[in-house]
Design an enzyme around this catalytic site. Structure first.
Site, mmCIF file in Angstrom:
data_model
loop_
_atom_site.group_PDB
_atom_site.id
_atom_site.type_symbol
_atom_site.label_atom_id
_atom_site.label_comp_id
_atom_site.label_asym_id
_atom_site.label_seq_id
_atom_site.Cartn_x
_atom_site.Cartn_y
_atom_site.Cartn_z
ATOM 1 N N VAL A 79 -2.177 11.250 -13.201
ATOM 2 C CA VAL A 79 -3.043 11.591 -12.067
ATOM 3 C C VAL A 79 -2.252 11.957 -10.817
ATOM 4 C CG1 VAL A 79 -4.992 10.211 -12.887
ATOM 5 C CG2 VAL A 79 -3.303 9.179 -11.337
ATOM 6 N N SER A 103 -10.069 -1.813 -3.113
ATOM 7 C CA SER A 103 -9.660 -3.169 -3.474
ATOM 8 C C SER A 103 -10.044 -4.116 -2.354
ATOM 9 C CB SER A 103 -8.145 -3.227 -3.694
ATOM 10 O OG SER A 103 -7.671 -4.558 -3.749
ATOM 11 N N TYR A 137 0.380 -1.238 -2.124
ATOM 12 C CA TYR A 137 -0.914 -1.218 -2.804
ATOM 13 C C TYR A 137 -2.063 -1.206 -1.797
ATOM 14 C CZ TYR A 137 -4.631 -2.706 -6.011
ATOM 15 O OH TYR A 137 -5.785 -2.778 -6.749
ATOM 16 N N ALA A 138 -2.015 -2.121 -0.831
ATOM 17 C CA ALA A 138 -3.108 -2.225 0.138
ATOM 18 C C ALA A 138 -3.194 -0.991 1.027
ATOM 19 C CB ALA A 138 -2.931 -3.478 0.986
ATOM 20 N N LYS A 147 -4.868 1.750 -0.939
ATOM 21 C CA LYS A 147 -6.295 1.499 -1.094
ATOM 22 C C LYS A 147 -7.050 1.703 0.222
ATOM 23 C CE LYS A 147 -6.276 0.452 -5.468
ATOM 24 N NZ LYS A 147 -6.911 1.355 -6.472
#
Length: 258
Positions: A68, A147, A160-161, A164
């Protein structure tokens, strides 16, 4: 079978990250609701298993081995999907990866890798789906995967945060831009969910981690992929026909933003 508002018979869905976890559970549930499901992931074997599950239950599934983070691959797969079934009604952009490191130890390559999959991968899926839906003139639903990390602070989850949080803003912005075409765009922001991505510790450590996380929830448990998949189905279906630019939070109550 679902009640009428959740019936996706004669509709087509595209699900990224469909080889395992939340992506697989979503692909299976959308197929159970009647949709022909196009499953995309880098994991060819996992995709085969997901498709086999769907077909064994009488559903329709197609598979696309796709990274992706590669825009051309995403564009090609979505175009092939729309051509194969003649329409695209639902995009569920779920594919994601995890990385953990303290802010002061985070390297450029770590951030780039996570943003490439967790943000750009979602962006590319949204762009391809929206263009296809606008061209067809039949509306549709785009569901992104955020998330609970966007609502709370988690040491070590900068990459990651941040990705998101960017997905949330993408969701709101796109919703404002494509609403006139009858396209709805919403995000799902799950809490800790028991998937291969979150099962990254030794077994005894994993059990202790999940027990500690369960105690933070008013419901006293962590999530299962099916919990999140049902949230995606709601946003994909006519049951949420007046919902766009929103964040649905199946997180067990660990975060309750106003």
């Amino acid at each position: 079978m679902p009640i009428t508002a959740y019936d996706l018979t004669d509709r087509t869905a595209f699900v990224t990250g469909a080889a395992s976890g939340i992506g697989r559970a979503t692909a299976v549930l959308l197929a159970e609701a009647g949709a022909a499901v196009h499953c995309a992931d880098r994991d060819a074997q996992g995709l085969k298993e997901t498709a086999t599950h769907i077909k064994s239950d009488g559903g329709t599934a197609f598979t696309y081995t796709v990274d992706v983070a590669d825009k051309e691959q995403v564009d090609g797969a979505v175009a092939d999907a729309a051509e194969a079934t003649g329409r695209l009604d639902v995009m569920a952009a779920i594919a994601g990866i995890m990385h953990s490191s303290p802010v002061l130890e985070t390297r450029d390559e770590d951030l780039d890798r996570v943003l490439g999959v967790n943000f750009k991968g979602v962006l590319y899926a949204c762009q391809a789906a929206a263009r296809t839906m606008i061209s067809a003139g039949t509306g549709g639903s785009i569901v992104t995967m955020a998330s609970s990390a966007v609502d709370t602070s988690h040491p070590g989850l900068l990459c990651y945060a941040s990705a998101k949080a960017a997905v949330v803003q993408l969701t709101k912005t796109l919703a404002a831009e494509v609403g006139e075409h009858g396209i709805r765009v919403n995000a799902v922001a799950p809490g800790w969910t028991r998937t291969p991505m979150t099962h990254r510790h030794k077994e005894e450590t994993q059990v202790a981690t999940e027990a500690a996380l369960a105690r933070r929830s008013p419901l006293g448990r962590v999530g299962e992929p099916e919990d999140v998949a049902h949230a995606v189905l709601h946003l994909a279906s006519d049951a949420s026909s007046f919902t766009t630019g929103q964040i649905l939070r199946p997180n067990g109550g660990v975060a309750m933003p106003w």
